[in-house]
Design a protein around this motif. Structure first.
Motif, PDB file in Angstrom:
ATOM      1  N   LEU A 127      11.119-111.676 -80.652  1.00 52.71           N
ATOM      2  CA  LEU A 127      10.910-109.871 -79.952  1.00 52.71           C
ATOM      3  C   LEU A 127      11.619-109.301 -78.979  1.00 52.71           C
ATOM      4  N   ALA A 128      12.730-109.397 -78.583  1.00 51.85           N
ATOM      5  CA  ALA A 128      12.597-108.429 -77.548  1.00 51.85           C
ATOM      6  C   ALA A 128      13.642-107.254 -77.233  1.00 51.85           C
ATOM      7  N   GLY A 129      14.160-106.141 -76.099  1.00 54.52           N
ATOM      8  CA  GLY A 129      13.894-105.424 -76.348  1.00 54.52           C
ATOM      9  C   GLY A 129      15.225-105.011 -74.332  1.00 54.52           C
ATOM     10  N   MET A 130      15.725-103.610 -74.385  1.00 54.16           N
ATOM     11  CA  MET A 130      16.372-103.540 -73.523  1.00 54.16           C
ATOM     12  C   MET A 130      16.781-101.670 -73.661  1.00 54.16           C
ATOM     13  N   THR A 131      16.460-101.066 -72.468  1.00 49.35           N
ATOM     14  CA  THR A 131      16.296 -99.511 -72.261  1.00 49.35           C
ATOM     15  C   THR A 131      16.224 -99.275 -70.864  1.00 49.35           C
ATOM     16  N   GLY A 132      16.777 -98.041 -70.088  1.00 53.94           N
ATOM     17  CA  GLY A 132      16.846 -97.448 -68.890  1.00 53.94           C
ATOM     18  C   GLY A 132      15.185 -97.014 -68.227  1.00 53.94           C
ATOM     19  N   THR A 133      14.322 -96.958 -69.603  1.00 52.66           N
ATOM     20  CA  THR A 133      13.131 -96.310 -68.779  1.00 52.66           C
ATOM     21  C   THR A 133      12.086 -97.707 -69.990  1.00 52.66           C
ATOM     22  N   ALA A 134      11.406 -98.214 -69.258  1.00 52.21           N
ATOM     23  CA  ALA A 134      10.379 -98.313 -69.850  1.00 52.21           C
ATOM     24  C   ALA A 134       9.082 -98.595 -68.739  1.00 52.21           C
ATOM     25  N   LEU A 135       9.650 -98.867 -67.526  1.00 53.98           N
ATOM     26  CA  LEU A 135       8.610 -99.133 -66.929  1.00 53.98           C
ATOM     27  C   LEU A 135       7.240 -98.539 -66.785  1.00 53.98           C
ATOM     28  N   THR A 136       7.515 -96.942 -67.221  1.00 57.13           N
ATOM     29  CA  THR A 136       6.597 -96.259 -67.163  1.00 57.13           C
ATOM     30  C   THR A 136       5.414 -96.198 -69.082  1.00 57.13           C
ATOM     31  N   GLU A 137       6.150 -97.275 -69.852  1.00 57.68           N
ATOM     32  CA  GLU A 137       5.311 -97.594 -70.757  1.00 57.68           C
ATOM     33  C   GLU A 137       4.950 -98.973 -70.910  1.00 57.68           C
ATOM     34  N   ALA A 138       5.340 -99.685 -69.760  1.00 55.57           N
ATOM     35  CA  ALA A 138       4.675-101.182 -69.631  1.00 55.57           C
ATOM     36  C   ALA A 138       3.856-101.534 -69.675  1.00 55.57           C
ATOM     37  N   ASP A 139       2.326-100.682 -70.339  1.00 58.94           N
ATOM     38  CA  ASP A 139       1.362-101.260 -69.949  1.00 58.94           C
ATOM     39  C   ASP A 139       1.053-101.184 -71.835  1.00 58.94           C
ATOM     40  N   GLU A 140       1.251 -99.982 -72.500  1.00 62.88           N
ATOM     41  CA  GLU A 140       1.245-100.363 -74.314  1.00 62.88           C
ATOM     42  C   GLU A 140       2.396-101.263 -74.633  1.00 62.88           C
ATOM     43  N   LEU A 141       3.897-101.203 -73.984  1.00 64.44           N
ATOM     44  CA  LEU A 141       4.318-102.606 -74.514  1.00 64.44           C
ATOM     45  C   LEU A 141       4.220-103.614 -74.512  1.00 64.44           C
ATOM     46  N   PHE A 142       2.911-103.897 -73.101  1.00 59.87           N
ATOM     47  CA  PHE A 142       2.073-105.369 -73.464  1.00 59.87           C
ATOM     48  C   PHE A 142       1.395-105.220 -74.075  1.00 59.87           C
ATOM     49  N   ASP A 143       0.752-104.372 -74.314  1.00 62.07           N
ATOM     50  CA  ASP A 143      -0.890-104.152 -75.386  1.00 62.07           C
ATOM     51  C   ASP A 143      -0.797-104.899 -76.819  1.00 62.07           C
ATOM     52  N   ILE A 144       0.525-103.977 -77.462  1.00 60.88           N
ATOM     53  CA  ILE A 144       0.771-103.714 -78.679  1.00 60.88           C
ATOM     54  C   ILE A 144       2.006-104.448 -79.036  1.00 60.88           C
ATOM     55  N   TYR A 145       3.437-105.244 -77.815  1.00 60.21           N
ATOM     56  CA  TYR A 145       4.093-106.212 -78.772  1.00 60.21           C
ATOM     57  C   TYR A 145       3.685-107.191 -77.766  1.00 60.21           C
ATOM     58  N   LYS A 146       2.577-107.097 -77.130  1.00 56.84           N
ATOM     59  CA  LYS A 146       3.043-108.872 -75.220  1.00 56.84           C
ATOM     60  C   LYS A 146       4.344-108.469 -75.093  1.00 56.84           C
ATOM     61  N   LEU A 147       5.248-107.750 -74.593  1.00 55.28           N
ATOM     62  CA  LEU A 147       5.836-107.540 -73.917  1.00 55.28           C
ATOM     63  C   LEU A 147       6.494-107.189 -72.894  1.00 55.28           C
ATOM     64  N   GLU A 148       6.629-108.074 -71.895  1.00 56.06           N
ATOM     65  CA  GLU A 148       7.120-107.489 -70.196  1.00 56.06           C
ATOM     66  C   GLU A 148       8.375-106.667 -70.380  1.00 56.06           C
ATOM     67  N   VAL A 149       8.170-106.281 -68.960  1.00 54.67           N
ATOM     68  CA  VAL A 149       9.356-105.167 -68.958  1.00 54.67           C
ATOM     69  C   VAL A 149       9.709-105.582 -67.680  1.00 54.67           C
ATOM     70  N   VAL A 150      11.042-106.299 -67.650  1.00 54.83           N
ATOM     71  CA  VAL A 150      11.203-106.950 -66.209  1.00 54.83           C
ATOM     72  C   VAL A 150      12.511-105.226 -65.747  1.00 54.83           C
ATOM     73  N   GLU A 151      12.466-105.460 -64.407  1.00 57.00           N
ATOM     74  CA  GLU A 151      13.081-104.678 -64.374  1.00 57.00           C
ATOM     75  C   GLU A 151      14.811-105.025 -63.418  1.00 57.00           C
ATOM     76  N   VAL A 152      15.344-104.872 -63.975  1.00 58.14           N
ATOM     77  CA  VAL A 152      17.160-105.794 -63.644  1.00 58.14           C
ATOM     78  C   VAL A 152      17.407-104.701 -62.411  1.00 58.14           C
ATOM     79  N   PRO A 153      18.207-105.834 -61.091  1.00 60.12           N
ATOM     80  CA  PRO A 153      18.598-104.643 -60.268  1.00 60.12           C
ATOM     81  C   PRO A 153      20.070-104.117 -61.175  1.00 60.12           C
ATOM     82  N   THR A 154      20.245-102.862 -60.074  1.00 57.54           N
ATOM     83  CA  THR A 154      21.889-102.637 -61.104  1.00 57.54           C
ATOM     84  C   THR A 154      23.273-103.266 -60.050  1.00 57.54           C
ATOM     85  N   ASN A 155      24.250-103.279 -60.726  1.00 57.83           N
ATOM     86  CA  ASN A 155      24.994-104.388 -60.114  1.00 57.83           C
ATOM     87  C   ASN A 155      25.848-103.356 -58.154  1.00 57.83           C
ATOM     88  N   VAL A 156      25.478-102.444 -58.209  1.00 57.68           N
ATOM     89  CA  VAL A 156      25.309-101.190 -57.419  1.00 57.68           C
ATOM     90  C   VAL A 156      24.704-100.381 -56.997  1.00 57.68           C
TER      91      VAL A 156
END
Length: 948
Positions: free
Chosen positions: A375-404
Motif C-alpha cells: 500500500l502506498a499513498g500521496m498527499t500534500g499534508t501527511a506529516l502532522t498525522e505521520a504517527d497514526e499512519l505508521f501505527d495503523i498502516y505501517k506507512l512511513e511519510v517521506v517529505e519530497v522536496p519541491t521542484n522550485v
C-alpha cells in the motif's frame, strides 16, 4: 539540543532518505538520451521485455531505473509532460510502499504513473484510489494515455456500473476508482453465490491519492451494506412532535465536544408521559426492555435537533435531506445516516420519511486497505498525522522536496472578539486585494459560513457570478483587461458542485474572489492568470474550423500570460508603525500571487495546510492569513471564555485584532489535542473492529472455499453428524445409566430438527445398549434419509441445493451475528464499572457468540436439508436488495451512507406505478414472489422470472 545539532550536521532522517534516491535519479537521467532515441514501437516493446525479465527471475526493484525512464519518455510523447527529478523520487517512495508528501502543484497525478506502471508489470492488477468519481474518470483518461501507449490496459470503477463492467475494469492492468467503490465491491463480492459473479481480483498493490483524507478522515466511518426494514415513518413523526416540548438544560443536556445529547431525569419523566399519551410506551417506564428501540429513537431525534444544523451538516432539496461532507463541503447525493438518524432529520424537516435499514456486511477502511500486499499513498499534508499512519498502516511519510522553492508568505493569525468584527476585517482585506487586482481565495468551514460571507459581500456592493449562465466569467475577464476591479465573487460549495472544476480553475484570474468550503481533494490546480485548458474548452466549443480554433487558443494563452503578470505584480507595500521610542517606521513588501484567507481554523491542522497549499505552487509567490474570532467553533468549544475576559481587561477595542506568534502556537496546541483525541477514537474503533475482522476473514474465506468446491456433500455430512453427536451427548450423557437418559427429549428434537420419527425409546430399553450404539443408529437413519433424497432428485440437483442452502444459511446467520455484535458493542462499556476491561470482555463475548453462530449453522443447515422439497424453478439463490453506508460506531450514526451504491449491479426495484407491463426495461428489480408486472396474475418466478 543534541538532536538539533545532529540534524544540522547530518540532516534529518527524511533528508538522508531523500538523498539515498539520488543515485537512481542520476541513473534514470543517464538513460534519457538512449530511451528518447527509440521509436514509438520500440518504446512500447520495452513493456514485453520487462515482463519477460520478471518471468526470468528479476524483481521489480531491478527494473525500476529502466521502467521509470520508459514512463518519463512515454509521458513526454503522449502528454507533453516530463517528470522532474523530485517526481522520480516521489515515484520511488510510492513503489517502496510509503507515503510521498508533495506540495500542491507538484504533479502527484503524474508521479503515480511511475510506480503504477512498474507494479502493473507483475500482471496482478494495480488499484489507484481517488476521493471522488470525477477524479477517477479524469485521471484514468488522462494518465491512461501513457499506459495505453506502453501497451497496458486501464479501467475505471465509478458509481452506476453493473457487474460485467466492474469485472472488465478490475481485469485491466490498472484500475482507477474511489475508496468507497473498492470497499463496497469487496463486501458485495463476499455476498455472491458463484465465483464467476465476483468482480475483484486479489489485493496486490494500491496507491491512495489524498491518503490522509481517505485513511484518516474517513477511517472512522466503516463501510456498511444493509437491507431495508419495515416502514415506520409515522413513529418518527410522532417522536418529532415531542421535541419542541422539551427544554434545553432542564430536560436534556448537550455536549458539543463529545457530540452527545442526554435526557435529564425531568426530561425522562416528561417523555414517558408524552409517549404514554401517544400510546407508544410499553410496560411501566421508558427503560423497560420492551422500550429499548423507543429510547434509541428518542436519542436520535434529540441529536437531530441539537447537533445537526441545516445548511451546515445537511441541506433540504426536492423533499430530501442531503448530507454535506464535513471534509469537502460537497453534497453527498443519495447518502444517508443510519441507525434512524436520517429518519429523525427527515421528520425534523417535515419531508418524506424513508425506511431504515439493517446491516448485512461491514468493514472499516483500515481493515480493507490493510488487505493489500503493498500500500502506498500521496498527499500534500501527511506529516502532522505521520504517527497514526505508521501505527495503523505501517506507512512511513517521506517529505519530497519541491521542484522550485515555495514563495508563499504565511502571516500570523488575526483574532477578533466577534464574528461581525472578523467579517468586517475579511471584507477590508478583500477590498485592498481587489483594488490591486490580486486574486483571493477565502476558505470557510461549512456551506452555511460560505453563504453568510457571500451575503456579507452582497450587502457591501459585490455581485455573485452565476456560473449556470454562458460566458459567466466575461465581466471578470473584461475587468482584468481594463485593470479596474469588477467586485465580482464566486462561491464554491455543495450547492455549486457541477461548476466546481471551472470555479477552481479560474480562481487565479486578476481580481477574482472565490469563497470555498474545504479544499481537500479538489484535484484542480489554481494557476495564476487562469487556466488555458478550461478557457479553451469553453471558448472554442462552437468553433469548427481548426485554424480558427488554434488562433483562438493562441489568443487565450497570450491573454493568460498578461493576466499572470498582473497577478505576480499585485504586491502590497505595508508601513509598520514603530512602537513609542523605537526606530523609524519599517516598510514591508508582501508578495503578489494568490491570496489565501482562512475565515476560521479547522479542528485538523491538515485542513488548514491544504487550504494554504493552494497558493505558492511551483515557486509562484503567494500569501496566506487566517482571520479568527472568539465565537468560532474551535475557539468557543475549546475554552475562549478566559481569553475573552483577558482581552477585555487588556482593553481590546471593537474592530481591533490580537496578532502574535504565541496565539498561533496556542491554536496549534488546541488543534493537536483535537487530533490526538480523534486518533484515539479511530484507534479504539479499530481495536473493536479487529475482533470482528478476524471473524469476517474466517466467514469470507469459508464462503470462497465453498464456492470453489463442486460438491459440499462432505461438509454438510460432517455438519449433520456433529449436530447429531451434540444432540445425543446433551440428552444421553456419558457414563450414565439408561434410566437417566432424556429419551423423550431426544426423540422430540430428532423429529423437530431432522424430521425423523425414530423409536429411540424402544432402543433405549434394549439390554446393554450404550450411548455409542444409539448414536450410530441415529446417524445411520439420518444418512439413509439424505441418501433417499439424493436418489429421488439426482446427485447434481442435490449438490446444488446443498451448496445453496449452506451459503444462504451462513449469510443469514452472519447478518444476525453482526447485529448482535453491534448491540454488544453499545453496552459492553458498562463492564468498566465492574473494573473489567471492556475490550477484553468484548473479545470473549464475541468469541462465544461466534461459536454459538457456528453451532446454529450446523443445526439450521441440517434441518433444512433433511426437510427440503425441491421445485426446480425456485432453487436459484437471490441477493437481497441492498444499500451502502458508512457507520460511525463512536457517535452511533452511519455517516455518508449512500443508498444507491449497491443497487446498480442488481437493478433497482421500481415502484409498481412506474412499471409499464409492455416494457420490461421499466420493471427494474422484481422480487421473485411479487406479482409479475406483465399483468398475467402469476408470481414473477412462475412467469417472466422463470428459469429456462
Amino acid at each position: 539540543m543534541i538532536g538539533a545539532l545532529a540534524r544540522k550536521f547530518f540532516g534529518s532522517a527524511n533528508d538522508r532518505r531523500v538523498k539515498g534516491y539520488q543515485s537512481r535519479v542520476a541513473a534514470i537521467n543517464a538513460l534519457e538520451p538512449e530511451v528518447a532515441a527509440l521509436s514509438d514501437d520500440a518504446l512500447k516493446a520495452r513493456t514485453a521485455e520487462f515482463k519477460a525479465q520478471l518471468e526470468a527471475g528479476k524483481t521489480l526493484d531491478d527494473l525500476l531505473v529502466p521502467a521509470f525512464a520508459t514512463v518519463r519518455e512515454a509521458a513526454k510523447r503522449t502528454l507533453g509532460q516530463r517528470h522532474f527529478d523530485v517526481q522520480l523520487i516521489g515515484g520511488m517512495v510510492l513503489h517502496e510502499g510509503d507515503i510521498a508528501e508533495m506540495k500542491t502543484g507538484e504533479g502527484k497525478t503524474l508521479v503515480a504513473t511511475l510506480a503504477v506502471y512498474l507494479n502493473a508489470l507483475a500482471g496482478k492488477g494495480v488499484h489507484v484510489v481517488t476521493v471522488n468519481d470525477y477524479l477517477a474518470k479524469r485521471d484514468s483518461g488522462w494518465m491512461g494515455q501513457i499506459y495505453s501507449f506502453l501497451g497496458l490496459t486501464t479501467g475505471v470503477i465509478v458509481h452506476g456500473l453493473d457487474d460485467a463492467e466492474r469485472q472488465a475494469a478490475y481485469a485491466c492492468d490498472i484500475t482507477y476508482g474511489t475508496n468507497n467503490e473498492y470497499g463496497f465491491d469487496y463486501l458485495r463480492d463476499n455476498m455472491k453465490y458463484r465465483l464467476e459473479d465476483m468482480v475483484q481480483r486479489k489485493h496486490f498493490y494500491a496507491i491512495v491519492d489524498e491518503v490522509d483524507s481517505i485513511l484518516i478522515d474517513e477511517a472512522r466511518t466503516p463501510l456498511i451494506i444493509s437491507g431495508p426494514l419495515d416502514d415506520r415513518s409515522e413513529f418518527y413523526n410522532t417522536i418529532d412532535t415531542f421535541l419542541p416540548k422539551l427544554e434545553k438544560t432542564t430536560d436534556f443536556e448537550v455536549d458539543e465536544k463529545q457530540r452527545t445529547v442526554t435526557l435529564t431525569e425531568a426530561g425522562m419523566e416528561k417523555i414517558e408521559t408524552l409517549l404514554r399519551d401517544a400510546g407508544q410506551l410499553k410496560g411501566e417506564n421508558l427503560y423497560d426492555v420492551e422500550n429499548v428501540s423507543v429510547v434509541h429513537h428518542i436519542n436520535q431525534a434529540l441529536r437531530a435537533h441539537s447537533l445537526f444544523n441545516r445548511d451546515k451538516d445537511y441541506i433540504v432539496r426536492d423533499d430530501e435531506v442531503i448530507i454535506i461532507d464535513e471534509f469537502t463541503g460537497r453534497m453527498m447525493q443519495g447518502r444517508r445516516y443510519s441507525e434512524g438518524l436520517h429518519q429523525a432529520l427527515e421528520a425534523k424537516e417535515h419531508v418524506t420519511v424513508q425506511p431504515e435499514n439493517q446491516t448485512l456486511a461491514s468493514i472499516t477502511f483500515q481493515n480493507y486497505f490493510r488487505m493489500y500486499k503493498k500500500l502506498a499513498g500521496m498527499t500534500g499534508t501527511a506529516l502532522t498525522e505521520a504517527d497514526e499512519l505508521f501505527d495503523i498502516y505501517k506507512l512511513e511519510v517521506v517529505e519530497v522536496p519541491t521542484n522550485v522553492g515555495i514563495g508563499r508568505m504565511d502571516e500570523d493569525d488575526e483574532v477578533y472578539r466577534t464574528q461581525d468584527e472578523k467579517h468586517a476585517a475579511i471584507l477590508a482585506e478583500i477590498e485592498r486585494a481587489n483594488a490591486r487586482m490580486q486574486p483571493v481565495l477565502v476558505g470557510t468551514a461549512s456551506i452555511e459560513k460560505s453563504e453568510v460571507l457571500g451575503e456579507y459581500l452582497l450587502k457591501n456592493g459585490y455581485k455573485l457570478i452565476d456560473f449556470t449562465k454562458p460566458k459567466a466569467m466575461d465581466k471578470l475577464y473584461a475587468a482584468a483587461r481594463s485593470g479596474k476591479p469588477a467586485k465580482l465573487f464566486a462561491v464554491l460549495n455543495a450547492r455549486f458542485h457541477e461548476q466546481e472544476a471551472y470555479i477552481v480553475a479560474e480562481a487565479g484570474v486578476p481580481g477574482a474572489i472565490t469563497i470555498a468550503t474545504n479544499m481537500a481533494g479538489r484535484g484542480t490546480d489554481i494557476k495564476l492568470g487562469g487556466s488555458v485548458e478550461m478557457r479553451a474548452q469553453i471558448e472554442t466549443a462552437d468553433i469548427a474550423d481548426e485554424a480558427e480554433k488554434a488562433a483562438k487558443i493562441a489568443e487565450i494563452k497570450a491573454e493568460i500570460e498578461r493576466f499572470r503578470e498582473i497577478v505576480l505584480n499585485a504586491k502590497e507595500v505595508v508601513e509598520i508603525e514603530p512602537a513609542k521610542g523605537s526606530k523609524p517606521a519599517k516598510t514591508v513588501e508582501k508578495p503578489g500571487g494568490l491570496y489565501i484567507m482562512g475565515s476560521e481554523r479547522h479542528e485538523s491542522r491538515r485542513i488548514d495546510n491544504q487550504l494554504r497549499g493552494r497558493s505558492g505552487r511551483q515557486g509562484d509567490p503567494g500569501r496566506s492569513k487566517f482571520f479568527l474570532s472568539l465565537e468560532d467553533d474551535l475557539m468557543r468549544i475549546f475554552g475562549s471564555d478566559r481569553l475573552d475576559t483577558m482581552l477585555t481587561r487588556l482593553g481590546l477595542k471593537e474592530g481591533e485584532a490580537i496578532i502574535h506568534p504565541w496565539i498561533n502556537k496556542a491554536l496549534e496546541k488546541a488543534q493537536q489535542k483535537v487530533e490526538a483525541r480523534n486518533f484515539d477514537i479511530r484507534k479504539n474503533l479499530l481495536k473493536y473492529d479487529d475482533v470482528q475482522n478476524d471473524q469476517r476473514k474466517v466467514i469470507f474465506e469459508q464462503r470462497v472455499d465453498l464456492m470453489q468446491n463442486d460438491s459440499v456433500a462432505e461438509t454438510v455430512n460432517d455438519m449433520r453428524r456433529a449436530f447429531v453427536e451434540d444432540l445425543v451427548t446433551k440428552h444421553v450423557p456419558e457414563n450414565q445409566y439408561a434410566e437417566q437418559w432424556d429419551v423423550a427429549g431426544l426423540k422430540e428434537e430428532l423429529k423437530r430438527v431432522l424430521d425423523l420419527d425414530l423409536p429411540v425409546d424402544e432402543w433405549a430399553k434394549e439390554e446393554g445398549i450404550a450411548d455409542e450404539e444409539l448414536l450410530n443408529r441415529i446417524e445411520q437413519k439420518a444418512d439413509e434419509h439424505m441418501a433417499a433424497k439424493v436418489a429421488q432428485w439426482g446427485p447434481d440437483v442435490m449438490r446444488y441445493v446443498e451448496k445453496t442452502i449452506l451459503l444462504q444459511t451462513l449469510d443469514h446467520l452472519w447478518r444476525e451475528h453482526l447485529v448482535m455484535l453491534d448491540h454488544l458493542r453499545q453496552v459492553i462499556g458498562l463492564r468498566g464499572y465492574g473494573q473489567r476491561d471492556p475490550l477484553q470482555e468484548y473479545k470473549a463475548e464475541a468469541f462465544n457468540l461466534f461459536e454459538a453462530m457456528i453451532s446454529n449453522l450446523r443445526e439450521a443447515v441440517t434441518a433444512q436439508l433433511m426437510r427440503v422439497e425441491i421445485v426446480p424453478p425456485d432453487v436459484q439463490p437471490e441477493l437481497p436488495v441492498m444499500e451502502a453506508h458508512k457507520l460511525d460506531y463512536n457517535t452511533g450514526e452511519d455517516e455518508m451512507a449512500f443508498a444507491n451504491a449497491a443497487l446498480a449491479p442488481m437493478g433497482q426495484q421500481q415502484p409498481a406505478a412506474a412499471r409499464d407491463p409492455n416494457n420490461q426495461d421499466t420493471w427494474g428489480k422484481v422480487g421473485r414472489n411479487e406479482d409479475c408486472p406483465c399483468g398475467s396474475g402469476k408470481k414473477f418466478k412462475h412467469c417472466h422470472g422463470r428459469y429456462a
